[in-house]
Design an enzyme around this catalytic site. Structure first.
Site, PDB file in Angstrom:
ATOM      1  CD  GLU A   1      -3.220  -0.544   0.147  1.00 46.50           C
ATOM      2  OE1 GLU A   1      -3.190   0.613  -0.297  1.00 46.50           O
ATOM      3  OE2 GLU A   1      -4.062  -1.402  -0.163  1.00 46.50           O
ATOM      4  CG  ASP A   2       1.144   3.978  -2.707  1.00 47.65           C
ATOM      5  OD1 ASP A   2       1.830   3.468  -3.606  1.00 47.65           O
ATOM      6  OD2 ASP A   2       0.097   4.606  -2.905  1.00 47.65           O
TER       7      ASP A   2
END
Ligand SMILES: [Zn+2]
Length: 493
Positions: free
Chosen positions: A103-104
């Site tokens: 998630e980034d």
């Protein structure tokens, strides 16, 4: 304009504007990503002014080891970006590794950080002046003594010199006094008991901001335009990248640090190259920032051949030639390499894209945002906890959180959060007419607005904000009443 021209055509690439002109291979990105990057470039730390040491900015961030981007755009030179850059050329591998880049998030080489990668300094300036007031009174910059009105605990003044001002290179933290100052009383005729005139001065010292820390960097003592003594104290704080700090490439690909891995555990190539950053491959398919993949390859070529690459949109160096040159240097033209897991030494059974991408450190840092409180200050009006980190505020238990507790049937916990630990208040109500009543201290009696001191009064526990609402309604000629049920009237059905 030249001697041969009166007008010149605008350079086509200038239609993009200052911020978007710093994006290499922008025409290969999905358009919203360029928009995001144009906004994000403004949050990047860099060398904002070469004379930062002698400046008096209220707040300033400074990136320590700025680098000129290996993958250039033609605008960078024109903008002066190459002289005062805002980022570092970073070895980036695209792979999952531990999964701490989900998630980034990004995995960062801890050893790179220890060598100074993405390190920055934050400066803040504190200012005060010694004003003179009509009537011969004036402020005094001094170490306030104990009987000054509103003085802080003595340890807060401990680091001050005899002149009431802190010295350079002293470590300071939130709440401590940087410049001691006293002011004359607000109202001249402030009579104390026994008719003596009060000349009690007030503490108006300048204190370090709550939740911040640092080292006193510079102290300047001078005069302002009106001839009043003026003191400026600059505090510096070194910011070593930590979990939660934000980094971004020039393609709208931002992420926070999710894990720091020592160099010996990081993956490495056959040449022994270890990435500084590992980004998750899931960051690319949906966002379609192909520009970053091209920059990875071009940056790799640039570092191998010790040459800058031009990535100006629609006017760039030929990427196919770059690929051929990579091949000639013994690398795969798509930028992938075999890597070995640093923890096991085993070769990974997939080629990994690894190259050089210019990364920016953004000014959203955990050190500026981390916050928690046990008990603390409350608002005067509502008696609920204050809001925001700067005011040592509480963490809001909002409506949606409330809905969760309702959904779980956790009524006691709900009451604890929203009443007991917030703005609990005991209110008096007349048992007969249900009007809001009060306790009269002088008569030592409970008073009802209808029944006077003859009333039977009940104590009711309510949130203070609710009591406030009732009084606001009353101020608008609405008379709310609290109807009391008989005690213990509940019966099972
Ligand atoms: Zn009454």
């Amino acid at each position: 304009m030249t001697s041969e021209h009166t007008h010149v055509e605008i350079w086509p690439a200038a239609i993009m504007g200052v911020a978007a002109s710093t994006i290499p291979y922008a025409e290969h990105n999905q358009s919203p990503r360029n928009t995001y990057q144009a906004a994000m470039a403004k949050q990047a730390l860099g060398l904002y002014a070469a004379n930062f040491q002698i400046r008096a900015d209220t707040r300033a961030h400074l990136l320590h080891y700025i680098e000129k981007p290996l993958v250039q755009t033609r605008a960078l030179e024109v903008l002066g970006y190459n002289d005062r850059a805002a980022g570092q050329n970073t070895i980036v591998a695209v792979m999952s590794f531990t999964g701490y880049n989900i998630e980034d998030a990004i995995i960062v080489n801890k050893s790179s950080i220890e060598r100074g990668y993405a390190r920055s300094t934050f400066f803040r300036l504190y200012v005060t002046e010694e004003r003179r007031y009509p009537g011969g009174l004036s402020d005094r910059i001094e170490k306030p003594d104990v009987n000054v009105e509103g003085s802080k605990p003595p340890e807060m003044y401990r680091k001050l010199d005899a002149d009431g001002i802190i010295s350079p290179e002293v470590e300071v933290k939130g709440g401590e006094v940087l410049i001691g100052k006293t002011s004359p009383p607000r109202f001249m005729e402030e009579y104390r008991d026994y008719g003596t005139v009060s000349i009690r001065r007030r503490d108006t010292s300048v204190t370090m901001r709550h939740g911040e820390k640092g080292v006193v960097d510079t102290v300047v003592i001078t005069e302002n335009i009106d001839g009043f003594k003026l003191v400026k104290v600059r505090v510096r704080d070194q910011r070593i990248p930590e979990l939660g700090d934000k980094l971004a490439s020039r393609h709208g690909q931002k992420g926070v640090i999710g894990l720091l891995v020592p160099q010996y555990d990081m993956p490495f190539t056959e040449d022994g190259i270890v990435p500084d950053i590992i980004v998750n491959p899931h960051a690319f398919p949906s966002r379609m920032t192909l520009g970053q993949l091209f920059e990875t390859i071009a940056g790799k070529y640039a570092s191998i051949y010790a040459r800058y690459v031009d990535g100006t949109p629609a006017a760039k160096d030929d990427l196919n030639e770059i690929k051929i040159k990579l091949l000639k240097a013994g690398y795969s033209p798509d930028g992938t390499e075999l890597v070995y897991d640093g923890r096991t030494g085993e070769m990974l059974h997939a080629p990994i894209l690894i190259g050089v991408v210019y990364y920016e450190k953004l000014h959203h840092m955990v050190a500026d945002k981390i916050h928690a409180r046990p008990r603390g200050p409350v608002q005067i009006l509502t008696r609920q906890p204050t809001e925001g980190r700067a005011r040592e505020g509480g963490l809001r238990f909002g409506e949606m959180e409330r809905d969760c507790l309702i959904g779980h049937g956790a009524a006691m916990l709900l009451r604890e959060r929203i009443l007991e630990s917030s703005d609990k208040y005991v209110m008096y109500v007349c048992e007969e007419c249900s009007h809001i009543s009060w306790f009269d201290r002088n008569k030592r009696r409970y008073i009802c607005p209808i029944h006077g001191d003859k009333a039977k009064i009940a104590a009711v526990t309510v949130p203070y904000a609710f009591k406030l609402l009732l009084q606001e309604l009353a101020s608008m000629c609405v008379m709310p009443r609290i109807k009391l049920a008989p005690k213990y009237s509940w019966k099972p059905t």
